[in-house]
Design an enzyme around this catalytic site. Structure first.
Site, PDB file in Angstrom:
ATOM      1  N   ARG A  57      38.346  49.780  42.747  1.00  0.00           N
ATOM      2  CA  ARG A  57      38.135  51.101  41.917  1.00  0.00           C
ATOM      3  C   ARG A  57      37.979  51.028  40.472  1.00  0.00           C
ATOM      4  O   ARG A  57      37.007  51.677  39.919  1.00  0.00           O
ATOM      5  CB  ARG A  57      39.426  51.762  42.089  1.00  0.00           C
ATOM      6  CG  ARG A  57      39.579  52.888  43.331  1.00  0.00           C
ATOM      7  CD  ARG A  57      41.095  52.817  43.709  1.00  0.00           C
ATOM      8  NE  ARG A  57      41.295  51.628  44.188  1.00  0.00           N
ATOM      9  CZ  ARG A  57      41.204  51.292  45.500  1.00  0.00           C
ATOM     10  NH1 ARG A  57      40.559  52.073  46.343  1.00  0.00           N
ATOM     11  NH2 ARG A  57      41.338  50.092  45.902  1.00  0.00           N
ATOM     12  N   THR A  58      38.802  49.924  39.951  1.00  0.00           N
ATOM     13  CA  THR A  58      38.657  49.894  38.430  1.00  0.00           C
ATOM     14  C   THR A  58      37.359  49.510  37.940  1.00  0.00           C
ATOM     15  O   THR A  58      36.683  49.920  37.179  1.00  0.00           O
ATOM     16  CB  THR A  58      39.814  48.886  37.977  1.00  0.00           C
ATOM     17  OG1 THR A  58      40.894  49.502  38.364  1.00  0.00           O
ATOM     18  CG2 THR A  58      39.820  48.895  36.406  1.00  0.00           C
ATOM     19  N   LYS A  86      34.118  26.001  33.665  1.00  0.00           N
ATOM     20  CA  LYS A  86      33.714  24.746  32.882  1.00  0.00           C
ATOM     21  C   LYS A  86      34.464  24.319  31.896  1.00  0.00           C
ATOM     22  O   LYS A  86      34.385  23.378  31.150  1.00  0.00           O
ATOM     23  CB  LYS A  86      32.367  24.929  32.670  1.00  0.00           C
ATOM     24  CG  LYS A  86      31.311  25.122  33.574  1.00  0.00           C
ATOM     25  CD  LYS A  86      29.852  25.319  33.140  1.00  0.00           C
ATOM     26  CE  LYS A  86      28.945  25.711  34.228  1.00  0.00           C
ATOM     27  NZ  LYS A  86      27.594  26.197  33.734  1.00  0.00           N
ATOM     28  N   ARG A 107      39.028  42.520  33.276  1.00  0.00           N
ATOM     29  CA  ARG A 107      40.309  42.314  33.879  1.00  0.00           C
ATOM     30  C   ARG A 107      40.656  40.833  34.186  1.00  0.00           C
ATOM     31  O   ARG A 107      39.631  39.959  34.072  1.00  0.00           O
ATOM     32  CB  ARG A 107      40.276  42.759  35.286  1.00  0.00           C
ATOM     33  CG  ARG A 107      41.670  42.418  36.298  1.00  0.00           C
ATOM     34  CD  ARG A 107      41.438  43.334  37.321  1.00  0.00           C
ATOM     35  NE  ARG A 107      41.915  44.593  37.298  1.00  0.00           N
ATOM     36  CZ  ARG A 107      42.210  45.566  38.277  1.00  0.00           C
ATOM     37  NH1 ARG A 107      41.851  45.146  39.691  1.00  0.00           N
ATOM     38  NH2 ARG A 107      42.540  46.682  38.178  1.00  0.00           N
ATOM     39  N   HIS A 135      47.836  48.205  32.404  1.00  0.00           N
ATOM     40  CA  HIS A 135      46.610  48.658  32.924  1.00  0.00           C
ATOM     41  C   HIS A 135      46.333  50.083  32.463  1.00  0.00           C
ATOM     42  O   HIS A 135      46.747  51.264  33.057  1.00  0.00           O
ATOM     43  CB  HIS A 135      46.886  48.776  34.591  1.00  0.00           C
ATOM     44  CG  HIS A 135      45.577  49.145  35.222  1.00  0.00           C
ATOM     45  ND1 HIS A 135      44.137  49.393  34.560  1.00  0.00           N
ATOM     46  CD2 HIS A 135      45.346  48.834  36.547  1.00  0.00           C
ATOM     47  CE1 HIS A 135      43.346  49.650  35.511  1.00  0.00           C
ATOM     48  NE2 HIS A 135      43.943  49.152  36.787  1.00  0.00           N
TER      49      HIS A 135
HETATM   50  C1  NCD Z   1      46.048  48.280  40.869  1.00  0.00           C
HETATM   51  C2  NCD Z   1      45.883  47.030  39.940  1.00  0.00           C
HETATM   52  O1  NCD Z   1      44.901  46.503  40.135  1.00  0.00           O
HETATM   53  O2  NCD Z   1      46.884  47.041  39.358  1.00  0.00           O
HETATM   54  N1  NCD Z   1      44.987  48.879  41.560  1.00  0.00           N
HETATM   55  C3  NCD Z   1      44.095  49.717  40.441  1.00  0.00           C
HETATM   56  O3  NCD Z   1      43.676  49.222  39.598  1.00  0.00           O
HETATM   57  N2  NCD Z   1      44.041  50.830  40.931  1.00  0.00           N
HETATM   58  C4  NCD Z   1      47.235  48.328  41.682  1.00  0.00           C
HETATM   59  C5  NCD Z   1      47.578  47.373  42.785  1.00  0.00           C
HETATM   60  O4  NCD Z   1      46.420  46.293  42.927  1.00  0.00           O
HETATM   61  O5  NCD Z   1      48.320  47.175  43.783  1.00  0.00           O
END
Ligand code: NCD
Length: 339
Positions: A57-58, A86, A107, A135
């Protein structure tokens, strides 16, 4: 805050006005996200979308948000396909990628890594999740969703009652969301988790110091009573030493139709950042609620695009210019939004 050129690293950098501005701009993104009009406001711009941890999703919604504004997306996924394997430092990676991009979303599994990366970047960086820490864009889309869902029930964020359930120790979405709630008034926050997976103590004490009512319990049934929203989370298996240790907690707190009917007040909004763990041994949010009108999880995921478009528009300072470059959409859409 001044969004133009800013990094988005933590919800603690926002004031309430900033959050409300993001929501206002997100509202104006609906015609584009909902496939009524096309804009080319970011024509020629490049997003560096760098994901060193799994994401659906993100990653995809940040990419779509940028595309919907007319920009292009360059993606790097997984440590294995990056020069980090590396031995390259975050500093060098940031110096290089920021030469190729107008804005970066990143991320990474290490808490604080995205802030470190941002310090070396020549362009704005948005934190797409730094380990168990934060997040921020998820918290914004969660709160935006809560606001809209509660509005339909005649309620506001101020004074609302929300339960957060599951792995509150490792869940970065609940860390960011609860810190974002600090700036609102009289929140009743119920934290439902196993003792070992409680919300970090500093977040709880900050919320209490800000005048909110926070209660912690490991009794799911008691905790589910009298909330306006229930926000479920997955056991964050990847943050445990072993799968075996995560298994101890998997499946302890579940919501399904029968439990909802018995313990939640009518109209309680059901949220989850997704992915939900649908394996039988976990199943924290049962598919038997999929047709429930108060299940907001897919509206929540759709709202992610609006919020991420708003962040790009504010950071790249195009929110006033979008209307100058729009046209009617020319393909069949099936009217899948707006219901
Ligand atoms: C979450 C995350 O990656 O922190 N997912 C997201 O970004 N919607 C929640 C999760 O992974 O449980």
């Amino acid at each position: 805050m001044d969004f133009r050129g800013a990094h988005i690293l933590t919800v603690n950098q926002f004031q309430r006005d900033d959050v409300e501005l993001v929501f206002q701009v997100a509202d104006t993104m609906e015609p584009y996200a909902h496939r009524l009009r096309v804009t080319k406001a970011l024509d020629g711009a490049i997003l560096g979308n760098i994901f060193f941890e799994p994401s659906t999703r993100t990653r995809v919604s940040f990419g779509c948000a940028f595309n919907l504004l007319g920009g292009q997306v360059r993606e790097t996924t997984g440590m294995e396909s990056s020069s980090i394997t590396k031995g390259e430092s975050l500093y060098d990676t940031a110096r290089v990628i920021s030469g190729y991009s107008d804005v970066i979303v990143m991320r990474h599994p290490a808490p604080g890594s995205v802030a470190e990366f941002a310090r070396a970047s020549r362009v704005p960086v948005i934190n797409g999740g730094d380990g168990a820490n934060e997040h921020p864009s998820q918290a914004l889309l969660d709160l935006y969703t809560i606001k809209k869902e509660l509005q339909a029930n005649g309620l506001t964020i101020d004074g609302m009652r929300i339960a957060m359930v599951g792995d509150l120790k490792h869940g970065r979405t609940v860390h960011s969301l609860s810190q974002l709630l600090k700036m609102y008034q009289k929140i009743h926050l119920r934290l439902i988790s196993p003792q070992e997976l409680r919300m970090p103590a500093n977040i709880v004490s900050d919320l209490k110091a800000a005048g909110h009512e926070v209660t912690e319990t490991d009794d799911m049934e008691a905790g589910l009573q009298e909330n306006d929203t229930v926000y479920l989370t997955r056991i964050q298996e990847e943050r445990f030493d072993s799968k075996l240790k995560a298994d101890i907690y998997r499946g302890r707190f579940r919501l399904n139709q029968a439990i909802y009917t018995r313990h939640c007040q009518p109209n309680t909004v059901i949220m989850h950042p997704l992915p939900r763990d649908s394996r039988a041994e976990a199943n924290e949010l049962d598919a038997d609620l999929d047709q429930h009108p108060n299940l907001a999880i897919f509206r929540q995921a759709d709202n992610g695009v609006l919020i991420r478009m708003a962040l790009f528009a504010l950071i790249l300072d195009i929110s006033d210019k979008i209307k100058d470059s729009t046209k009617e959409l020319g393909w069949y859409t099936g009217g899948r939004f707006g219901t």
